[in-house]
Scaffold this active site. Structure first.
Site, PDB file in Angstrom:
ATOM      1  N   GLY A  58       3.675   9.577  -5.391  1.00  0.00           N
ATOM      2  CA  GLY A  58       3.234  10.581  -6.350  1.00  0.00           C
ATOM      3  C   GLY A  58       3.569  10.146  -7.770  1.00  0.00           C
ATOM      4  O   GLY A  58       3.546   8.954  -8.096  1.00  0.00           O
ATOM      5  N   SER A  59       3.943  11.108  -8.575  1.00  0.00           N
ATOM      6  CA  SER A  59       4.142  10.802 -10.002  1.00  0.00           C
ATOM      7  C   SER A  59       5.368   9.955 -10.276  1.00  0.00           C
ATOM      8  O   SER A  59       5.545   9.470 -11.393  1.00  0.00           O
ATOM      9  CB  SER A  59       4.234  12.093 -10.796  1.00  0.00           C
ATOM     10  OG  SER A  59       3.036  12.816 -10.629  1.00  0.00           O
ATOM     11  N   THR A  60       6.249   9.752  -9.271  1.00  0.00           N
ATOM     12  CA  THR A  60       7.385   8.867  -9.534  1.00  0.00           C
ATOM     13  C   THR A  60       6.890   7.435  -9.738  1.00  0.00           C
ATOM     14  O   THR A  60       7.643   6.572 -10.177  1.00  0.00           O
ATOM     15  CB  THR A  60       8.384   8.880  -8.366  1.00  0.00           C
ATOM     16  OG1 THR A  60       7.711   8.455  -7.179  1.00  0.00           O
ATOM     17  CG2 THR A  60       8.936  10.264  -8.120  1.00  0.00           C
ATOM     18  N   PHE A  61       5.615   7.209  -9.443  1.00  0.00           N
ATOM     19  CA  PHE A  61       5.021   5.880  -9.611  1.00  0.00           C
ATOM     20  C   PHE A  61       4.583   5.652 -11.047  1.00  0.00           C
ATOM     21  O   PHE A  61       4.219   4.544 -11.425  1.00  0.00           O
ATOM     22  CB  PHE A  61       3.818   5.777  -8.663  1.00  0.00           C
ATOM     23  CG  PHE A  61       3.310   4.385  -8.435  1.00  0.00           C
ATOM     24  CD1 PHE A  61       4.090   3.427  -7.818  1.00  0.00           C
ATOM     25  CD2 PHE A  61       2.027   4.026  -8.828  1.00  0.00           C
ATOM     26  CE1 PHE A  61       3.613   2.146  -7.588  1.00  0.00           C
ATOM     27  CE2 PHE A  61       1.545   2.743  -8.610  1.00  0.00           C
ATOM     28  CZ  PHE A  61       2.346   1.799  -7.989  1.00  0.00           C
TER      29      PHE A  61
END
Lengths: 384, 644
Positions: free
Chosen positions: B322-325
């Site tokens: 998800g957005s941790t990427f």
């Protein structure tokens, strides 16, 4: 249709009472005698106690006898009809073991051993012979001359052997192959095919060596030179030979085998039970037991030759060959003639699944005997 | 009647071959008899002598298995003495009376008594018979005191593996169980009855070191097997002690915190040394059950549990990040020449071809730059810069930060995850890479799969200034100490933390410091700026403040019809279709020391499910840091109460 009707008229149904009358009590007597020797040895293995082995083994033998009679009274034509069903059922179980076994974590092995793993491969030893007998029943001399005829039975053998080999259980895989070889032989496969198979097997040995697990290689190397590591892997064979050899001609007497009872002998209640027998009763005792087994083989061959259908003949021979393999491999192993493989001595070694599998096989042989005069057409039983 | 004729030839063949087979079998039987004659008659004398020599009986002594301890020396796996009281019948003057005396000290039930008497009858009088198993220390000492009054009674000691921390530690330690045939390696120890071998986790990974080497005891026995005396004794070598980097207290805390949600995993790691302080996957299972042996039903229950207690999700679970990427995408874009000041207008979606790619915020973020793009996790901003960077640059950066390949941690069962490239898609799926897939990858969805441990490694590499730190659970091995000896309290052992300089051990990743600062500042803002997505889960104590990034990973695409038929909220979905919540963080913000990655399976949004857990874990981690003990410890309590 007309043909099968005719055949059936020549084969009137046998009544249950007749069947019971036909039970071969001589065979039952020899089997029981051997099982009694087994219980006596288990009594000795437990330092002269019926617990924990002898009593349970006796109960299992009782259950095995019941199974044998039940199987024997079922019409041989039923076994013929469901031969492939039995085979694929056993194959499915074997495959299930493989599936469960690869799920990871290392604990499955233990669980496999407890509930599944032993069972499918033991059942398969019988089911394979049944399926091969069914197949070869339908093959005449002309078909047997064609190499293509052998594609199907070879596939029937290879599938379970490969699954068992993957477990990995080299001993059982070899037994499946050898029992199948005996069936191919009596069914009339051409001799040059066996020569070819032998040449190919010889060529495969160096390649197969690469695929053996470390512990399996260790066993082969130990067999070749047991004295090289007397406290390690060679210990079992060496101790077994000492115990056996020290028994001499007449043995040390019941319950008096020193080597067995001083725990020099490993697995004395299972795979090495013959060693204990030979230590306590000497060569005479060993000869008596071998003689009893020999009688069993004679019964098996006689029943095969008396049967009037090819299915029954091949079945009886195949199952007898199977039994012979158990006996020969186990005894040759404890005497250091072949490498250590985990094969029990039928009816003698402690263990439930092997006992039931052997009794199932005897049940089938007995069924062949009871229904020996029934003819089964080459083309099968029609659409009934 | 051709059949009949042919049946006759077939029967002839059969009979001939059957006789041949019978002949062969008879020959083989004869060879057995020949062998028997050779061993028992020809060589019989020699073997009888050897049997006499066999009176020297060599017995194997199992060495104690090495302990496993945490970084402070707390035992995580040790050996519990299992005391049993035995009675040797021939040494008692009257067995019944001895048992009566014994039952005045410890409880001997009627059943036990009957069993003992039965066993004694069956065995030779010098064979010890077990009276009771698993004695308490209290009972043992009372027996020892009364020993003179109890002739023939002795206490024997065995050992069983003990895991004092239970479930929270199982995923790391693994367990020991009986040896399977395929594990036999020629080591005679493995053939000892009752011997246990490591089956998974550390117990398996380092089984060879923990096991030790067998000792031997040579005893002389007489003809009936009674031990006359011990001739020599070699104690063997006990297994080595394994020191883990784990902090048992923290591990316990993390595990208890994760048990508050249904299924989750978390990793806490030192960003400089790579030492893993806690690695937890919940729910877990009890390792000691395996030691005793599971029933097949118990095993099935564990294996089929949808929450996967047997799977170590921190290393074996793969999730779309998800957005941790987005940190990866930001760094890749900057390397590709996108300026941190680059502005994008977010109307709530981006159109590419005929498809529309949505931002999580329906009405859009308006104009924003990279800092705010990360802070508010604007999807459209990352669609834009991902197109500028291209998928292959993004993947390359992801791999540099430790994603897409196994980290090499010392645990079996680690998975590599997936970082897609054009070549990967062509090879695995056999199709060309689509432009839209770059956009999906930019927000950490689609093909990308990572493990929580990889996310922790990525965060550590972002926090330590760009060094290729690798995770480890092992501090080293040391020789086991003799009974009663205390662990040496070296400063290193008690400090439990390795100084920052350790980072220089790892190669630099070659990422520009300026770029790292952009990302680091933005992660700071995520949790410490009031418009950041994790502001609610900030740590108020400034010295301990964390910088993080939320992530929400879609498990199931919400279909167009569902979207149109009204808002289908995540909470309305069946549990197993809900999104995974993720949070990665490091702390303290300005001198990073620890990082933490939390994945809550089907927990919904990362800011709501994972961030509060990571916050609590990082507070506890810093509170337990001995070098931080000078700081105001009361602040910890304050931080924990807030916002929960």
């Amino acid at each position: 249709m007309a043909v099968s009707r005719l055949t059936f008229e020549r084969n009137p149904e046998i009544s249950l009472a007749d069947k019971i009358g036909q039970i071969n009590w001589g065979l039952v007597f020899v089997i029981t005698l051997i099982a009694a020797v087994g219980c006596a040895m288990l009594y000795s293995a437990a330092e002269g106690s019926i617990d924990p082995w002898a009593s349970r083994q006796a109960v299992r033998f009782g259950a095995g006898l019941a199974l044998m009679f039940a199987v024997a009274l079922i019409d041989v034509r039923i076994w013929f009809r469901y031969a492939y069903g039995l085979y694929f059922g056993a194959l499915l179980l074997l495959g299930a073991v493989e599936f469960v076994g690869t799920a990871g974590m290392g604990a499955q092995r233990w669980i496999d051993l407890k509930v599944i793993q032993l069972q499918p491969s033991e059942v398969m030893k019988v089911a394979l012979v049944v399926a091969l007998a069914r197949f070869f029943h339908g093959q005449g001399d002309e078909e047997l001359a064609r190499p293509t005829t052998l594609v199907v039975p070879l596939a029937l053998v290879t599938a379970p052997a490969a699954l068992v080999l993957k477990q990995p259980d080299l001993g059982t895989a070899m037994m499946l192959l050898m029992a199948a070889g005996a069936v191919f032989f009596v069914a009339g496969a051409r001799l040059w095919m066996f020569a070819l198979a032998a040449v190919m097997a010889g060529a495969a040995v160096p390649i197969g060596w690469q695929f053996l697990r470390d512990y399996q290689r260790q066993r082969v190397l130990t067999f070749l030179d047991p004295e090289s590591d007397p406290l390690g892997a060679g210990y079992h064979i060496l101790q077994s030979k000492i115990a056996l050899g020290s028994g001499g001609l007449s043995g040390k007497g019941f319950l008096a085998g020193t080597q067995s009872h001083l725990s020099f002998l490993p697995e004395k209640q299972t795979d090495f039970i013959f060693t204990m027998l030979a230590e306590e009763f000497g060569m005479i005792g060993g000869l008596v037991l071998l003689g009893l087994f020999f009688l069993l083989f004679v019964y098996g061959f006689a029943i095969a030759l008396r049967s009037r259908n090819q299915f029954g003949r091949i079945l009886a021979i195949g199952l007898t060959a199977n039994l012979f393999l158990y006996v020969f491999i186990n005894i040759a192993m404890v005497m250091g003639l072949i490498p250590v493989v985990g094969v029990p001595l039928p009816l003698i070694s402690y263990g439930g699944t092997a006992m039931l599998a052997v009794m199932l096989a005897f049940g089938l042989v007995m069924s062949v005997w009871i229904h020996r005069d029934i003819r089964i057409p080459r083309r099968g039983l029609g659409d009934t | 009647m051709a059949y009949v004729h042919e049946d006759q030839t077939r029967f002839k063949t059969f009979s001939r071959r059957a006789l041949l087979l019978a002949g062969g079998q008879t020959a083989l039987m004869a060879s057995l008899i020949g062998r028997m004659y050779y061993l028992q008659v020809v060589e019989g004398e020699r073997y009888r002598t050897l049997a006499e020599d066999n009176r020297i009986n060599i017995r194997l002594l199992a060495p104690p298995r090495g302990r496993i301890v945490d970084r402070f020396g707390t035992a995580l796996a040790d050996n519990q003495a299992n005391f049993q009281v035995v009675v040797v019948p021939e040494q008692t003057s009257d067995l019944g009376r001895t048992l009566d005396d014994l039952s005045r000290i410890i409880e001997v039930s009627e059943e036990d008594r009957a069993r003992i008497l039965k066993e004694v009858r069956r065995r030779r009088p010098f064979v010890p018979v077990t009276v009771l198993d698993n004695l308490s220390w209290h009972d043992v000492s009372r027996l020892e005191v009364n020993a003179p009054a109890l002739p023939g009674v002795a206490i024997e000691m065995g050992q069983t593996r003990r895991y004092p921390f239970g479930e929270p530690m199982t995923q790391i330690l693994g367990y020991v169980a009986a040896v399977a045939e395929h594990e036999l390696s020629g080591d005679p120890l493995l053939e000892l009855p009752g011997f246990r071998i490591g089956k998974t986790g550390m117990e398996r990974r380092f089984d060879d070191k923990l096991r030790g080497t067998a000792g031997t005891s040579q005893v002389e026995v007489n003809a009936v097997g009674r031990v006359i005396r011990e001739l020599s004794r070699d104690e063997g070598k006990p297994g080595r002690e394994l020191v883990l980097s784990v902090d048992a207290g923290l591990q316990n805390f993390v595990h208890q915190r994760l048990l508050g949600v249904r299924s989750a995993s978390a990793v806490v790691m030192n960003v400089h040394s790579g030492e893993v302080l806690a690695l937890s996957s919940a729910p877990s299972y009890d390792a000691s059950a395996f030691n005793i042996g599971l029933s097949s039903r118990q095993w099935q229950e564990l294996a089929n549990d949808p929450l996967g207690p047997l799977n170590n999700k921190a290393i074996g679970g793969t999730y779309a990040p998800g957005s941790t990427f987005k940190m990866v995408v930001a760094l890749a874009a900057m390397e590709a020449g996108v300026s941190p000041g680059h502005k994008v207008f977010c109307p709530g979606f981006m159109e590419l071809g005929r498809s529309r790619f949505h931002c999580w915020k329906r009405h859009g973020h308006g104009w924003l730059g990279m800092h705010d793009g990360i802070k508010q996790s604007c999807d459209v901003y990352f669609y834009d810069i991902a197109r500028r960077a291209g998928i292959d640059r993004i993947s390359e950066m992801a791999v540099r930060l430790g994603l897409g390949e196994a980290t090499g941690i010392e645990l079996p069962g680690e998975r590599a995850g997936v970082i897609p490239t054009r070549a990967w898609k062509q090879a695995v799926i056999g199709e060309r890479w689509q432009g839209g897939e770059t956009l999906v990858t930019a927000i950490g969805q689609g093909f990308v799969l990572t493990t929580p441990l990889q996310l922790a490694v990525m965060t550590a590499r972002l926090a330590n200034g760009g060094f290729a730190v690798r995770p480890t659970l092992v501090r080293g091995f040391r020789d086991a100490m003799a009974e009663g000896e205390e662990a040496p309290s070296s400063p290193e052992a008690t400090a439990g933390h390795v100084a920052e300089v350790a980072a220089s051990r790892f190669a630099p990743l070659g990422i520009s410091e300026a770029h790292m600062k952009v990302v680091g500042d933005a992660m700071d803002a995520v949790s410490n700026h009031e418009r950041g997505t994790a502001y609610r889960s900030r740590i108020e104590e400034e010295a301990w403040a964390l910088a993080g990034k939320t992530g929400t990973s879609q498990v199931r695409r919400i279909s167009l019809s569902e979207r149109q038929s009204g808002v289908k909220k995540n909470e309305d979905l069946d549990w197993r279709y809900r999104d995974h919540g993720l949070f990665v963080a490091f702390a303290p913000v300005h001198r990073p020391r620890y990082c933490c990655a939390v994945v809550v399976e089907h927990g919904g949004s990362g800011s709501r499910s994972a961030a509060p857990i990571a916050r609590d874990i990082l507070i506890e981690t810093q509170r337990r840091d001995p070098s931080a003990s000078g700081l105001r410890p009361l602040a910890a309590a304050g931080g924990q109460v807030r916002g929960s």
